[in-house]
Design a protein around this motif. Structure first.
Motif, short mmCIF file in Angstrom:
data_model
loop_
_atom_site.label_atom_id
_atom_site.label_comp_id
_atom_site.label_asym_id
_atom_site.label_seq_id
_atom_site.Cartn_x
_atom_site.Cartn_y
_atom_site.Cartn_z
N ALA A 295 0.82 -1.22 0.00
CA ALA A 295 0.00 0.00 0.00
C ALA A 295 0.85 1.27 0.00
CB ALA A 295 -0.92 0.00 1.23
N GLN A 296 2.13 1.14 0.33
CA GLN A 296 2.96 2.34 0.53
C GLN A 296 3.04 3.23 -0.70
OE1 GLN A 296 4.11 3.52 3.46
NE2 GLN A 296 3.04 1.76 4.38
N ASP A 297 3.11 2.64 -1.89
CA ASP A 297 3.20 3.47 -3.10
C ASP A 297 1.97 4.39 -3.22
OD1 ASP A 297 5.60 2.33 -3.64
OD2 ASP A 297 4.89 1.09 -5.32
N GLY A 298 0.86 3.94 -2.68
CA GLY A 298 -0.36 4.75 -2.71
C GLY A 298 -0.32 5.90 -1.70
N HIS A 299 0.58 5.80 -0.73
CA HIS A 299 0.70 6.86 0.28
C HIS A 299 1.85 7.82 -0.03
CE1 HIS A 299 -2.17 4.44 2.35
NE2 HIS A 299 -1.32 3.54 2.79
N ALA A 300 2.62 7.50 -1.08
CA ALA A 300 3.77 8.36 -1.41
C ALA A 300 3.30 9.74 -1.82
CB ALA A 300 4.57 7.72 -2.55
N VAL A 301 4.00 10.74 -1.34
CA VAL A 301 3.69 12.12 -1.73
C VAL A 301 5.01 12.80 -2.08
CG1 VAL A 301 1.59 12.41 -0.34
CG2 VAL A 301 3.84 12.79 0.71
N ASP A 302 4.92 13.99 -2.67
CA ASP A 302 6.14 14.74 -2.97
C ASP A 302 6.94 14.92 -1.69
OD1 ASP A 302 5.62 14.93 -5.60
OD2 ASP A 302 4.84 16.99 -5.55
N HIS B 50 -12.37 -4.85 3.97
CA HIS B 50 -11.09 -4.36 3.44
C HIS B 50 -10.28 -3.70 4.54
CE1 HIS B 50 -11.95 -4.72 -1.06
NE2 HIS B 50 -12.74 -5.52 -0.41
N VAL B 51 -9.07 -3.27 4.18
CA VAL B 51 -8.21 -2.63 5.19
C VAL B 51 -7.95 -1.17 4.82
CG1 VAL B 51 -7.07 -4.71 6.07
CG2 VAL B 51 -6.18 -3.59 3.99
N ALA B 52 -7.78 -0.37 5.85
CA ALA B 52 -7.57 1.06 5.64
C ALA B 52 -6.27 1.33 4.88
CB ALA B 52 -7.54 1.78 6.99
N ASP B 53 -5.30 0.38 4.95
CA ASP B 53 -4.05 0.56 4.20
C ASP B 53 -4.36 0.89 2.74
OD1 ASP B 53 -1.84 -1.16 6.13
OD2 ASP B 53 -3.97 -1.65 6.28
N PHE B 54 -5.28 0.14 2.15
CA PHE B 54 -5.67 0.40 0.76
C PHE B 54 -6.83 1.40 0.66
CE2 PHE B 54 -3.91 -4.04 0.11
CZ PHE B 54 -2.76 -3.62 -0.53
N GLU B 55 -7.82 1.25 1.53
CA GLU B 55 -9.03 2.08 1.44
C GLU B 55 -8.70 3.57 1.55
OE1 GLU B 55 -12.37 0.60 0.88
OE2 GLU B 55 -10.77 -0.77 0.28
N SER B 56 -7.62 3.86 2.26
CA SER B 56 -7.26 5.27 2.44
C SER B 56 -6.56 5.85 1.20
CB SER B 56 -6.37 5.43 3.68
OG SER B 56 -5.17 4.70 3.50
N ILE B 57 -6.28 5.03 0.20
CA ILE B 57 -5.74 5.54 -1.06
C ILE B 57 -6.94 5.98 -1.90
CG2 ILE B 57 -4.39 4.99 -3.14
CD1 ILE B 57 -3.11 2.67 -1.46
N LYS B 58 -7.13 7.29 -1.98
CA LYS B 58 -8.38 7.81 -2.54
C LYS B 58 -8.54 7.52 -4.03
CE LYS B 58 -10.11 9.29 1.21
NZ LYS B 58 -10.56 8.04 1.79
N GLU B 59 -7.43 7.65 -4.78
CA GLU B 59 -7.53 7.48 -6.23
C GLU B 59 -7.67 5.99 -6.58
OE1 GLU B 59 -4.69 7.99 -10.05
OE2 GLU B 59 -4.24 9.35 -8.37
N ALA B 60 -8.80 5.64 -7.17
CA ALA B 60 -9.14 4.22 -7.36
C ALA B 60 -8.11 3.48 -8.22
CB ALA B 60 -10.53 4.11 -7.99
N LYS B 61 -7.66 4.12 -9.28
CA LYS B 61 -6.70 3.46 -10.18
C LYS B 61 -5.39 3.16 -9.44
CE LYS B 61 -4.61 2.52 -14.23
NZ LYS B 61 -3.33 2.13 -13.67
N LYS B 62 -4.94 4.14 -8.68
CA LYS B 62 -3.70 3.95 -7.91
C LYS B 62 -3.89 2.85 -6.86
CE LYS B 62 -1.24 7.71 -6.41
NZ LYS B 62 -0.92 8.80 -5.45
#
Lengths: 370, 370
Positions: B231-238, B322-334
């Motif tokens: 899930a980490q790639d979905g949480h990556a930010v600048d 489901h788990v918040a690790d993924f659910e918290s990634i707002k952009e569905a495709k990502k």
């Protein structure tokens, strides 16, 4: 339990507070009569043709009133020693095993019913502990209870206690015995727990009944037939070399497993839509996956059967309780020769069971060693 | 159970007659509070550092009064999403798992104590059935409860339902879950059942506690760390690409298993003379056979861990909860891209778990897929 005739159509069994074959020095809970009674009733409901009916159980007296299994029924082990063929034996025992094991497993039960039955039989712990000791422990260590045909088998018995790979395998089987609640097993299904005539087969004495691994029952029966096979040379006399009878035993071993396989998987097919919850129809009812799961399940059960069968053989040669198949061979040297063959076969079977793909391969290995 | 603060030093938990995350449409026995309370007490006695103390249990109210786990403790899953490192996590969780699993297994218990404990926890059947459904069944069939990041994962979810080899493996694990009473497991040891600070780790919510396979607990924890990793790639930010954090997760996975292995086998060594009855000293206390049985036991436990871990991952991507690790990634495709990697890894792990000889091989496979 051993039985005492009550009258011609009833039999009463009363549990003694010790192990009959050893004596008062080895106490044993009378509660085993309760587990014998409820297992007889449960198995009897599933396979009435081969389990004697229970008429009454008195828990305060530890007394079971049940069908008197009339002459000419004799204990199967005695028939095997006498060289009597039972053409329906494989048919009947496979029927008993397929029905009692299938219907008490998760292939037929819901997990709710299964767990509640498992809990009930957890109370039979003292009988399980007896099995743990005499089957899975004593033969692999020095124990005051162990004996063997000495001095002939002294080094063979010692070799069992020094065989690390054998100990590794027996540990795996002990763990399955203690931890795996697969089905309501008889728990002591040797050839002394079956009464027979030419057309009737009655399974008695399920005082060891509990939820355990199915292979422990099938293995007990098959393992004791293998013992009977290796004992035959000791029973040979002029005019009867027992060769023909040995062929019948081998055929009975083969038929027992093959008929069990056929009947057990037929029950599975018949009940594949429920109520059993191990393989839900919505997941497993396509022919390809059905076949795969069945093959996998039966392969593991086959290897369990061989492993437990081998363990039951070993304990009868170097452990506390021996079998009349060998004990009735009066000449010690001759008896030891028979026992050594059986012991060596069992050791190889326990360690190499996963190399066998079919029961006919097992039978071939027996013939080769003989 | 979810918890409601009671006062600053106590916490009261009250079981609701339905599953909180789904609602009143899915009723659930209030008796789970009883099993939560007795598991907390049992595990707390074995590992007080990482299990909150129970002060009072009121069975009529289904109410547990227990230690209030004070701020700054947060649910571990939230910390993993926030990218917080917990340097003592592997140390603490391995400690909890080694102690609770070892001391409730036959490596420490007599078979008498083990069977009586097994019987007691058979009553927690409804919670076991919930696990059977959501972990071992629903993801592998069409179910109204299943959902996934649609339309991106439609074909991935369909592929799970059509994968016969996957179904074969999940059946084996389900059978172990239902039949194998190896130790008193937590039964739901994901990263949402653990509260943490930098120096404290508290395991909560053992309402699924029962005697089951140890690998189910270890796998739950490891599997959820693997989910967190993917899930980490979905949480990556600048400014924070999470690369460093991913290395920490991998290290934590490796350390968790390796420390567990070390502590568990150390307990085994410490208690090899009893009272546990799985490996009697008179049979197993020579160094060669000790090593052999330990290696065999730990290898099977490792493969169970990987299998159950994979199963717990799959159900979090295509199942009901489901788990918040993924659910918290707002952009569905990502989110779907992250989930697909995790799903593919889990499928390969479930089918190929026996090919892995060490946890570092598992971690290498994760890096390779990433």
């Amino acid at each position: 339990m051993n039985t005492v005739p009550f009258q011609t159509v009833y039999k009463s069994l009363q549990a003694l507070p010790y192990i009959r074959c050893i004596g008062e020095s080895w106490p044993m809970a009378k509660e085993r009569a309760y587990f014998e009674a409820i297992t007889l009733k449960e198995h009897g409901g599933l396979c009435p043709d081969h389990v004697p009916e229970v008429y009454h159980f008195d828990s305060s007296m530890c007394l079971i009133g049940m069908r008197y299994i009339e002459p000419p029924h004799i204990i199967l082990r005695k028939g095997l020693i006498a060289g009597i063929e039972y053409p329906l034996l494989a048919e009947h025992v496979s029927d008993y095993m397929a029905k009692t094991l299938f219907y008490t497993s998760l292939l037929y039960l819901t997990t709710t019913d299964h767990k509640s039955a498992v809990a009930k039989y957890c109370g039979n712990v003292e009988m399980c502990r007896l099995t743990e000791q005499v089957v899975f422990s004593d033969p692999y260590k020095v124990s005051e209870h162990n004996h063997w045909t000495s001095p002939y088998l002294d080094s063979d018995a010692g070799a069992v206690r020094e065989d690390n790979l054998l100990k590794l395998e027996i540990a795996e089987l002990k763990s399955k015995f203690c931890e795996r609640a697969q089905a309501l097993i008889h728990g002591d299904l040797h050839t002394g727990s079956i009464m027979v005539t030419g057309d009737s087969t009655q399974v008695i004495d399920p005082e060891f009944g509990f939820y355990g691994p199915m292979g422990f029952d099938i293995g007990a029966f098959v393992g004791n037939l293998i013992l009977a096979y290796f004992a035959q040379d000791g029973h040979a006399v002029d005019g009867n070399d027992r060769k023909h009878y040995k062929v019948w035993i081998l055929r009975t071993i083969t038929e027992t497993w093959n008929l069990f396989y056929k009947k057990f998987t037929a029950l599975w097919d018949e009940h594949k839509d429920g109520p059993g919850e191990a393989y839900l129809p919505a997941i497993y009812n396509n022919p390809d996956v059905q076949l795969l799961v069945k093959q996998k399940y039966m392969k593991e059960l086959f290897h369990d059967t061989l492993g437990f069968g081998a363990a039951k053989m070993i304990r009868r040669i170097v452990g506390v309780a021996h079998v009349a198949d060998f004990e009735s061979i009066k000449e010690a040297k001759k008896r030891a020769d028979c026992e050594r063959k059986a012991l060596n076969f069992a050791k190889n079977l326990l360690k190499g069971r996963r190399n066998f793909q079919s029961i006919s391969e097992v039978v071939s290995a027996m013939e080769k060693l003989d």
